[in-house]
Design an enzyme around this catalytic site. Structure first.
Site, PDB file in Angstrom:
ATOM      1  N   GLU A 233       0.858  -1.020   0.004  1.00 58.44           N
ATOM      2  CA  GLU A 233      -0.076   0.049   0.036  1.00 58.44           C
ATOM      3  C   GLU A 233       0.933   1.160   0.183  1.00 58.44           C
ATOM      4  O   GLU A 233       0.561   2.229  -0.639  1.00 58.44           O
ATOM      5  CB  GLU A 233      -0.929  -0.056   1.077  1.00 58.44           C
TER       6      GLU A 233
ATOM      7  N   CYS B 278      -2.079  -2.654   7.252  1.00 56.26           N
ATOM      8  CA  CYS B 278      -1.331  -2.496   8.517  1.00 56.26           C
ATOM      9  C   CYS B 278      -1.756  -0.977   9.055  1.00 56.26           C
ATOM     10  O   CYS B 278      -2.201  -0.219   8.449  1.00 56.26           O
ATOM     11  CB  CYS B 278       0.088  -2.892   8.477  1.00 56.26           C
TER      12      CYS B 278
ATOM     13  N   CYS C  87       0.390   1.680   7.331  1.00 54.26           N
ATOM     14  CA  CYS C  87      -0.380   2.113   5.899  1.00 54.26           C
ATOM     15  C   CYS C  87      -1.678   2.807   6.031  1.00 54.26           C
ATOM     16  O   CYS C  87      -2.096   3.925   5.406  1.00 54.26           O
ATOM     17  CB  CYS C  87      -0.624   0.970   5.255  1.00 54.26           C
TER      18      CYS C  87
HETATM   19  N1  THU Z   1       2.444  -6.456   4.192  1.00 51.77           N
HETATM   20  C1  THU Z   1       1.792  -5.471   3.169  1.00 51.77           C
HETATM   21  O1  THU Z   1       2.547  -5.537   2.132  1.00 51.77           O
HETATM   22  N2  THU Z   1       0.738  -4.896   3.546  1.00 51.77           N
HETATM   23  C2  THU Z   1       0.001  -4.744   4.444  1.00 51.77           C
HETATM   24  O2  THU Z   1      -0.637  -4.044   4.877  1.00 51.77           O
HETATM   25  C3  THU Z   1       0.380  -5.846   5.596  1.00 51.77           C
HETATM   26  C4  THU Z   1       1.558  -6.689   5.490  1.00 51.77           C
HETATM   27  C5  THU Z   1       3.508  -7.111   4.033  1.00 51.77           C
HETATM   28  C6  THU Z   1       4.779  -6.719   4.893  1.00 51.77           C
HETATM   29  C7  THU Z   1       5.437  -8.010   4.738  1.00 51.77           C
HETATM   30  O3  THU Z   1       6.449  -7.889   3.516  1.00 51.77           O
HETATM   31  C8  THU Z   1       4.504  -9.048   4.563  1.00 51.77           C
HETATM   32  O4  THU Z   1       3.461  -8.448   4.131  1.00 51.77           O
HETATM   33  C9  THU Z   1       4.405  -9.721   5.865  1.00 51.77           C
HETATM   34  O5  THU Z   1       4.189  -8.984   6.779  1.00 51.77           O
END
Ligand code: THU
Length: 135
Positions: free
Chosen positions: A55, A90, A93
């Protein structure tokens, strides 16, 4: 743009995920109010902390190209193969979204496939968020 098309682009972005450590691959497609789409994937790092979420990759690409107004983001994530569950953004983000989006209007589409998805506003996922209007 239809949600279905935005999800298709998020799935396309996920193909670029660089996730050798978690092996959890995420793709995002961010739609501007003018109808442009910026894609992003997660980019991990051997030192872990510098890793970036899909994101934020999409947001930072867009903002660095001069975009400031956004309508929606589609997000897909999961281990190898097609996604089997919803990947929610998360907290970090969500806070980045809060900086650039109208939280009552900005739509967050979490998808398993082009047909199976949920849609919520940023206000629903980040209630009482702290943003530029608070300063
Ligand atoms: N991750 C994302 O790309 N977006 C999120 O909102 C949650 C987590 C990624 C970060 C990491 O590379 C992997 O997912 C595991 O946490």
């Amino acid at each position: 743009m239809e949600n279905k098309e935005l999800i298709r682009l998020a799935l396309e972005a996920r193909e670029m995920a660089y996730a050798p450590y978690s092996k959890y691959m995420v793709g995002a497609a961010l739609l501007t109010t003018k109808g442009r789409v910026y894609k992003g994937c997660n980019i991990e790092n051997a030192a872990y902390t510098p890793s970036n979420c899909a994101e934020r990759t999409a947001f930072f690409k867009a903002v660095s190209e001069g975009e400031r107004e956004f309508e929606a983001i589609a997000i897909v994530g999961g281990y190898r193969g097609a996604p089997t569950s919803y990947a929610y953004p998360c907290g970090v983000c969500r806070q980045v979204m809060m900086e650039f989006c109208d939280s009552a209007k900005f739509r967050i589409i979490t998808a398993i496939s082009e047909e199976q998805y949920l849609e919520q506003t940023l206000a629903e996922l980040l209630p009482n968020g702290f943003g530029p209007n608070n300063l």
